[in-house]
Design an enzyme around this catalytic site. Structure first.
Site, PDB file in Angstrom:
ATOM      1  N   ALA A  13       1.769   7.598 -10.435  1.00 57.83           N
ATOM      2  CA  ALA A  13       0.417   6.587  -9.676  1.00 57.83           C
ATOM      3  C   ALA A  13       0.280   5.381 -10.626  1.00 57.83           C
ATOM      4  CB  ALA A  13      -0.554   7.421  -9.710  1.00 57.83           C
ATOM      5  N   ALA A  14       0.747   5.345 -11.849  1.00 58.54           N
ATOM      6  CA  ALA A  14       0.035   4.358 -13.034  1.00 58.54           C
ATOM      7  C   ALA A  14       0.629   2.974 -12.496  1.00 58.54           C
ATOM      8  CB  ALA A  14       0.467   4.543 -14.378  1.00 58.54           C
ATOM      9  N   GLN A  15       1.573   2.734 -12.013  1.00 56.24           N
ATOM     10  CA  GLN A  15       2.400   1.506 -11.798  1.00 56.24           C
ATOM     11  C   GLN A  15       3.279   1.327 -10.550  1.00 56.24           C
ATOM     12  OE1 GLN A  15       4.436   0.927 -15.521  1.00 56.24           O
ATOM     13  NE2 GLN A  15       6.338   1.086 -14.549  1.00 56.24           N
ATOM     14  N   ASP A  64       3.530  14.910 -17.090  1.00 60.40           N
ATOM     15  CA  ASP A  64       4.678  14.746 -17.140  1.00 60.40           C
ATOM     16  C   ASP A  64       5.368  15.770 -15.907  1.00 60.40           C
ATOM     17  OD1 ASP A  64       7.383  15.095 -19.268  1.00 60.40           O
ATOM     18  OD2 ASP A  64       7.510  14.856 -17.087  1.00 60.40           O
ATOM     19  N   TYR A 151      21.438   9.093  -9.432  1.00 60.02           N
ATOM     20  CA  TYR A 151      20.235   8.740  -8.638  1.00 60.02           C
ATOM     21  C   TYR A 151      20.618   8.816  -7.091  1.00 60.02           C
ATOM     22  CZ  TYR A 151      16.490   5.698  -6.955  1.00 60.02           C
ATOM     23  OH  TYR A 151      15.239   5.057  -6.428  1.00 60.02           O
ATOM     24  N   ALA A 153      22.439  11.261  -5.743  1.00 59.22           N
ATOM     25  CA  ALA A 153      22.248  12.551  -5.424  1.00 59.22           C
ATOM     26  C   ALA A 153      20.918  13.059  -5.315  1.00 59.22           C
ATOM     27  CB  ALA A 153      22.930  13.171  -6.621  1.00 59.22           C
TER      28      ALA A 153
HETATM   29  N1  LIG Z   1      11.761  -0.023  -6.817  1.00 59.49           N
HETATM   30  C1  LIG Z   1      12.768   0.174  -5.945  1.00 59.49           C
HETATM   31  O1  LIG Z   1      13.658  -0.516  -5.725  1.00 59.49           O
HETATM   32  C2  LIG Z   1      12.674   1.837  -5.241  1.00 59.49           C
HETATM   33  C3  LIG Z   1      13.144   1.845  -3.932  1.00 59.49           C
HETATM   34  C4  LIG Z   1      13.363   2.771  -3.381  1.00 59.49           C
HETATM   35  C5  LIG Z   1      12.654   4.161  -3.910  1.00 59.49           C
HETATM   36  N2  LIG Z   1      12.054   3.718  -5.211  1.00 59.49           N
HETATM   37  C6  LIG Z   1      11.434   5.164  -5.519  1.00 59.49           C
HETATM   38  O2  LIG Z   1      10.101   4.756  -5.684  1.00 59.49           O
HETATM   39  C7  LIG Z   1       9.431   5.639  -6.623  1.00 59.49           C
HETATM   40  C8  LIG Z   1       8.691   5.034  -7.697  1.00 59.49           C
HETATM   41  O3  LIG Z   1       9.278   3.958  -8.299  1.00 59.49           O
HETATM   42  P1  LIG Z   1       8.803   2.396  -8.666  1.00 59.49           P
HETATM   43  O4  LIG Z   1       9.827   1.471  -8.369  1.00 59.49           O
HETATM   44  O5  LIG Z   1       7.426   2.275  -8.497  1.00 59.49           O
HETATM   45  O6  LIG Z   1       9.151   2.604 -10.270  1.00 59.49           O
HETATM   46  P2  LIG Z   1       8.089   2.445 -11.723  1.00 59.49           P
HETATM   47  O7  LIG Z   1       8.891   2.620 -12.800  1.00 59.49           O
HETATM   48  O8  LIG Z   1       7.544   1.159 -11.467  1.00 59.49           O
HETATM   49  O9  LIG Z   1       7.188   3.468 -11.528  1.00 59.49           O
HETATM   50  C9  LIG Z   1       7.350   4.772 -11.884  1.00 59.49           C
HETATM   51  C10 LIG Z   1       6.219   5.592 -12.287  1.00 59.49           C
HETATM   52  O10 LIG Z   1       6.512   6.910 -12.384  1.00 59.49           O
HETATM   53  C11 LIG Z   1       6.226   7.297 -13.520  1.00 59.49           C
HETATM   54  N3  LIG Z   1       6.880   8.514 -14.259  1.00 59.49           N
HETATM   55  C12 LIG Z   1       8.023   8.476 -14.578  1.00 59.49           C
HETATM   56  N4  LIG Z   1       8.416   9.681 -15.157  1.00 59.49           N
HETATM   57  C13 LIG Z   1       7.390  10.353 -14.913  1.00 59.49           C
HETATM   58  C14 LIG Z   1       7.352  11.839 -15.247  1.00 59.49           C
HETATM   59  N5  LIG Z   1       8.303  12.666 -15.740  1.00 59.49           N
HETATM   60  N6  LIG Z   1       6.144  12.197 -14.868  1.00 59.49           N
HETATM   61  C15 LIG Z   1       5.185  11.719 -14.402  1.00 59.49           C
HETATM   62  N7  LIG Z   1       5.082  10.174 -14.059  1.00 59.49           N
HETATM   63  C16 LIG Z   1       6.321   9.651 -14.485  1.00 59.49           C
HETATM   64  C17 LIG Z   1       6.257   5.907 -14.446  1.00 59.49           C
HETATM   65  O11 LIG Z   1       5.324   6.194 -15.849  1.00 59.49           O
HETATM   66  C18 LIG Z   1       5.910   4.983 -13.425  1.00 59.49           C
HETATM   67  O12 LIG Z   1       4.307   4.833 -13.606  1.00 59.49           O
HETATM   68  C19 LIG Z   1      10.820   6.241  -7.490  1.00 59.49           C
HETATM   69  O13 LIG Z   1      10.815   7.808  -7.043  1.00 59.49           O
HETATM   70  C20 LIG Z   1      11.798   5.337  -7.045  1.00 59.49           C
HETATM   71  O14 LIG Z   1      13.156   6.178  -7.219  1.00 59.49           O
HETATM   72  C21 LIG Z   1      12.058   2.968  -5.923  1.00 59.49           C
HETATM   73  C1  LIG Z   2      19.147   2.570  -8.993  1.00 59.87           C
HETATM   74  C2  LIG Z   2      17.511   2.313  -9.494  1.00 59.87           C
HETATM   75  C3  LIG Z   2      16.846   1.494  -8.798  1.00 59.87           C
HETATM   76  C4  LIG Z   2      16.329   1.731  -7.587  1.00 59.87           C
HETATM   77  C5  LIG Z   2      17.383   1.711  -6.339  1.00 59.87           C
HETATM   78  C6  LIG Z   2      16.226   1.860  -5.091  1.00 59.87           C
HETATM   79  O1  LIG Z   2      16.321   3.348  -4.806  1.00 59.87           O
HETATM   80  C7  LIG Z   2      16.648   1.115  -3.751  1.00 59.87           C
HETATM   81  C8  LIG Z   2      18.232   1.507  -3.181  1.00 59.87           C
HETATM   82  C9  LIG Z   2      18.512   0.228  -2.420  1.00 59.87           C
HETATM   83  C10 LIG Z   2      19.490   0.150  -1.571  1.00 59.87           C
HETATM   84  C11 LIG Z   2      20.603   1.054  -1.395  1.00 59.87           C
HETATM   85  C12 LIG Z   2      21.584   0.868  -0.635  1.00 59.87           C
HETATM   86  C13 LIG Z   2      22.673   1.914  -0.617  1.00 59.87           C
HETATM   87  C14 LIG Z   2      23.506   1.417   0.350  1.00 59.87           C
HETATM   88  C15 LIG Z   2      24.869   2.180   0.354  1.00 59.87           C
HETATM   89  O2  LIG Z   2      24.389   3.316   1.326  1.00 59.87           O
HETATM   90  C16 LIG Z   2      25.922   1.682   1.003  1.00 59.87           C
HETATM   91  O3  LIG Z   2      25.782   1.843   2.383  1.00 59.87           O
HETATM   92  C17 LIG Z   2      26.341   0.348   0.677  1.00 59.87           C
HETATM   93  C18 LIG Z   2      27.525  -0.175   1.700  1.00 59.87           C
HETATM   94  C19 LIG Z   2      27.481  -1.889   1.298  1.00 59.87           C
HETATM   95  C20 LIG Z   2      28.634  -2.320   2.232  1.00 59.87           C
HETATM   96  O4  LIG Z   2      28.506  -2.525   3.514  1.00 59.87           O
HETATM   97  O5  LIG Z   2      29.569  -2.764   1.760  1.00 59.87           O
END
Ligand SMILES: NC(=O)c1ccc[n+]([C@@H]2O[C@H](COP(=O)([O-])OP(=O)(O)OC[C@H]3O[C@@H](n4cnc5c(N)ncnc54)[C@H](O)[C@@H]3O)[C@@H](O)[C@H]2O)c1
Ligand SMILES: CCCCC[C@H](O)CC\C=C/C=C/C=C/[C@@H](O)[C@@H](O)CCCC(=O)O
Length: 277
Positions: A13-15, A64, A151, A153
């Site tokens: 929740a922090a960021q 955590d 990730y 998976a």
């Molecule tokens: N940013 C993107 O592009 C994106 C896209 C799709 C999904 N997500 C997902 O959204 C969620 C949040 O990601 P974000 O982009 O806000 O990332 P972020 O790194 O900005 O925030 C993640 C937060 O989770 C906390 N955290 C990490 N490990 C922890 C642990 N072991 N215990 C408790 N807290 C923990 C961190 O301290 C941080 O506050 C994640 O599950 C991420 O996979 C992110």
């Molecule tokens: C890995 C850490 C960063 C966070 C990533 C986020 O969770 C956001 C992920 C965003 C998009 C993912 C897209 C995945 C696409 C694939 O499934 C594939 O379809 C892409 C095919 C592209 C193409 O048509 O060639």
């Protein structure tokens, strides 16, 4: 589910997105338990939210999520403070292809554990009032992100686990619904890991693909995803639904009714003697 007067628990929740989800819940009248491993940033957020919403509307707990004891203790402290939990958002997540076991622990194992803790406290059979669990996956939970196989998976696991448990919860009449949020890229700290050798391990050579993918799928801002999260929370029903969020569209994902629906047009015949009688 109406948000006003509800009690929510948000991990990570922090960021980033977690902070966005907490703020939109508070703006709509909920009280929120903020769980995060980052004590300093979490306390700063708590201080900021106290000024805007008052000290009794939030509770920050250093937690955590990979620690069973810390997670269980955080649920207990939330119940002691607020008396109940109506909404749980399992948001904490990381990207780390080098320490992939840590990524699995945070992104999948902890989501399962927290979901089961939520179920334990919410389900009607335990005297609970039911509730809603929103698990945060990703577009990488719907298709492979080649730069981040583990990730991918974990996020596929969150989608599959949540959809299966939603059906089980309905069949068992737990009174608990589960939903999944699948955003594309969002401008938060996690994005910086995409080009970091430290986190991308074997696949840092693919960071050029990341730019292509961001170009293909877009980059969201946190408030856009927070609005989509609120839509998931307030919409009645839709147990087991998966909401995809991109800059162009926010839409529920339609999955095939059966895994066999995804077979290609010309499947090869089964081995002799293996076809069902
Ligand atoms: N940013 C993107 O592009 C994106 C896209 C799709 C999904 N997500 C997902 O959204 C969620 C949040 O990601 P974000 O982009 O806000 O990332 P972020 O790194 O900005 O925030 C993640 C937060 O989770 C906390 N955290 C990490 N490990 C922890 C642990 N072991 N215990 C408790 N807290 C923990 C961190 O301290 C941080 O506050 C994640 O599950 C991420 O996979 C992110
Ligand atoms: C890995 C850490 C960063 C966070 C990533 C986020 O969770 C956001 C992920 C965003 C998009 C993912 C897209 C995945 C696409 C694939 O499934 C594939 O379809 C892409 C095919 C592209 C193409 O048509 O060639």
């Amino acid at each position: 589910m109406a948000v006003n007067g509800k009690i929510a628990l948000v991990t990570g929740a922090a960021q980033g997105l977690g902070r966005g989800f907490c703020e939109i819940l508070l703006k709509n009248g909920a009280k929120v338990a903020l769980l995060d491993v980052n004590k300093e940033v979490g306390n700063d957020l708590k201080a900021s939210l106290d000024k805007e919403f008052g000290p009794d509307h939030t509770l920050f707990l250093t937690c955590d999520v990979t620690s069973e004891d810390q997670l269980s203790d955080a649920y207990q402290k939330t119940l002691e403070k607020f008396g109940k939990i109506d909404i749980v958002c399992n948001n904490a997540g990381i990207a780390n292809e080098r320490d992939w076991e840590k990524a699995v622990a945070v992104n999948l194992v902890a989501v399962v554990r927290s979901t089961y803790l939520a179920l334990q406290h919410m389900k009607k059979q335990n005297g609970g009032q039911g509730g809603l669990i929103v698990n945060i996956a990703s577009m990488a939970g719907l298709g492979p992100l080649l730069t981040s196989p583990v990730y991918t998976a974990t996020k596929h696991g969150v989608v599959g686990f949540s959809r299966a448990l939603a059906e089980a919860s309905e069949a068992c009449d737990f009174g608990v619904r589960l939903k999944v949020l699948c955003p594309t890229f969002v401008r938060t700290a996690i994005i910086s890991t995409l080009s970091s050798e430290e986190y991308m391990g074997l696949f840092s050579c693919l960071h050029g693909f990341t730019e292509q993918m961001i170009g293909m799928f877009g980059m969201l801002e946190v408030p856009q995803v927070a609005e989509a999260f609120l839509q998931l929370v307030v919409e009645e029903g839709k147990n087991g639904s998966v909401l995809m969020v991109t800059p162009e569209i926010t839409s529920y994902v339609e999955f095939p009714k059966s895994p066999t629906d995804v077979l290609s047009g010309n499947p090869s015949p089964s081995a002799p003697g293996s076809s069902p009688q």
